[in-house]
Design a protein around this motif. Structure first.
Motif, PDB file in Angstrom:
ATOM      1  N   ASN A  45       1.214  -1.558  -0.320  1.00  0.00           N
ATOM      2  CA  ASN A  45      -0.368  -0.743  -0.251  1.00  0.00           C
ATOM      3  C   ASN A  45       0.734   1.165  -0.012  1.00  0.00           C
ATOM      4  O   ASN A  45       2.117   0.990   0.320  1.00  0.00           O
ATOM      5  CB  ASN A  45      -0.731  -0.285   1.465  1.00  0.00           C
ATOM      6  N   GLU A  46      -0.004   2.697  -0.425  1.00  0.00           N
ATOM      7  CA  GLU A  46       1.229   3.335  -0.098  1.00  0.00           C
ATOM      8  C   GLU A  46       1.595   3.663   1.247  1.00  0.00           C
ATOM      9  O   GLU A  46       2.968   4.274   0.887  1.00  0.00           O
ATOM     10  CB  GLU A  46      -0.265   5.107  -0.354  1.00  0.00           C
ATOM     11  N   ASP A  47       1.560   3.641   2.073  1.00  0.00           N
ATOM     12  CA  ASP A  47       2.260   4.205   3.774  1.00  0.00           C
ATOM     13  C   ASP A  47       3.272   2.711   3.571  1.00  0.00           C
ATOM     14  O   ASP A  47       3.980   3.617   4.087  1.00  0.00           O
ATOM     15  CB  ASP A  47       1.061   3.536   4.897  1.00  0.00           C
ATOM     16  N   GLU A  48       2.968   1.838   3.278  1.00  0.00           N
ATOM     17  CA  GLU A  48       4.537   0.800   3.014  1.00  0.00           C
ATOM     18  C   GLU A  48       5.317   1.592   2.198  1.00  0.00           C
ATOM     19  O   GLU A  48       5.764   1.768   2.756  1.00  0.00           O
ATOM     20  CB  GLU A  48       3.807  -0.054   3.456  1.00  0.00           C
ATOM     21  N   THR A  49       4.986   1.855   0.387  1.00  0.00           N
ATOM     22  CA  THR A  49       5.915   2.085   0.256  1.00  0.00           C
ATOM     23  C   THR A  49       6.165   3.864   0.587  1.00  0.00           C
ATOM     24  O   THR A  49       7.921   4.150   0.738  1.00  0.00           O
ATOM     25  CB  THR A  49       4.779   2.872  -1.381  1.00  0.00           C
ATOM     26  N   ALA A  50       6.010   4.883   1.993  1.00  0.00           N
ATOM     27  CA  ALA A  50       6.390   5.624   2.208  1.00  0.00           C
ATOM     28  C   ALA A  50       7.430   5.460   3.151  1.00  0.00           C
ATOM     29  O   ALA A  50       8.479   5.782   3.437  1.00  0.00           O
ATOM     30  CB  ALA A  50       5.161   6.888   2.471  1.00  0.00           C
TER      31      ALA A  50
END
Length: 306
Positions: A45-50
């Motif tokens: 997801n986007e939070d893990e990417t960040a």
């Protein structure tokens, strides 16, 4: 810090199975070439990417974003540090005339969804190989259309892992360039504005553009797509063809006999074969026309140890 230590720390941020060591990048590139990545990270997801981007920045670990592996040549020695792959960030949806797509989504799938929803404006992308993030970074275009014609805004990560929402003007989209490539941003998602159209006309255009691509491009062999940017007032493929380069190459790499703008992996080519073929083409065109072809594909990684 060793790659084993990098992997151990990243597994505190992502599910363990999302962190791979010494992953062959030939499994993830459209050329079917490329050595191993020290660490191959695929956030869910986007939070893990960040979190991965921020971690790499804070610990000074080299970080390379790999979309669906088009428009890129990975050298045979592979990539040191972390290769970030967004293959799980593929959500696409229509909301009225707005189309939302995450950075890892296939741009062709996005084009098909728009067309199937009776929306016009995205047909030009039905044959472009690549992800939404890659298309945004390069302002991808074909058949008279390009990303900047329909983009509203994009959500990106800075190198520090901070989220930014950039408007069309802030994206600075030009011919095969953007603020994304200039600043090294990572695309999380994009939103596009389309128009309701005639379904029969949309279907006909999609069919026509698909036929043009399949009849003119060497899709039967792995390749990185169009290798060179279009020189001002000319076409790279035309210059290469007139330089007598079609059918020539090194090792298993060859300038396509179907479309001179493509170099194909015809017979288990190495990245070194591919790069030598690129250099041969550049020399031939410069010697004949005095034009220095500029690469559209990105060459990354290290040469193999002899």
């Amino acid at each position: 810090m060793t790659k084993q230590k990098w992997a151990q720390e990243l597994r505190q941020l992502l599910p363990e199975e999302r962190i791979l060591m010494d992953e062959p990048l030939s499994l993830h590139t459209m050329t079917k070439m490329g050595g191993p990545a020290d660490i191959f990270a695929s956030p869910t997801n986007e939070d893990e990417t960040a979190a991965v981007v921020k971690h790499a920045y804070e610990h000074k670990i080299p970080l390379l974003l790999l979309g669906n592996g088009s428009n890129m040549v990975v050298r045979d020695g592979g990539v040191r540090g972390i290769v970030l792959n967004l293959k799980e960030l593929v959500d696409i949806r229509m909301e009225g005339t707005r189309l939302y797509a995450q950075g890892g989504a296939d741009i062709k799938a996005v084009s098909r969804l728009a067309a199937g929803s009776g929306m016009t404006g995205f047909e030009f992308a039905c044959g472009i190989p690549g992800s939404v993030g890659g298309a945004m970074a390069m302002n991808a275009g074909a058949y008279g259309g390009e990303i900047k014609d329909i983009i509203v805004h994009a959500t990106v990560l800075t190198k520090q892992g901070e989220k930014l929402v950039l408007s069309k003007d802030e994206l600075e989209l030009g011919y095969r360039k953007s603020i994304i490539t200039k600043q090294g941003f990572y695309v999380l998602s994009a939103e596009f504005e389309l128009e309701a159209g005639d379904q029969a006309l949309i279907d006909a255009k999609m069919s026509d553009l698909t036929y043009q691509r399949e009849s003119k491009q060497p899709l039967e062999f792995p390749s990185a797509g169009s290798v060179f940017k279009r020189p001002p007032g000319n076409f790279a493929g035309k210059l290469i063809q007139e330089s007598g380069m079609q059918g020539r190459g090194f090792g298993g790499a060859e300038v396509s006999t179907k479309h001179a703008g493509f170099i194909v992996n015809k017979n288990n080519a190495t990245a070194n074969d591919y790069i030598q073929t690129i250099e041969m083409v550049k020399r031939a065109v410069f010697e004949k026309f005095g034009i220095d072809l500029e690469l559209e594909v990105k060459i990354v990684g290290e040469d193999a140890v002899q």
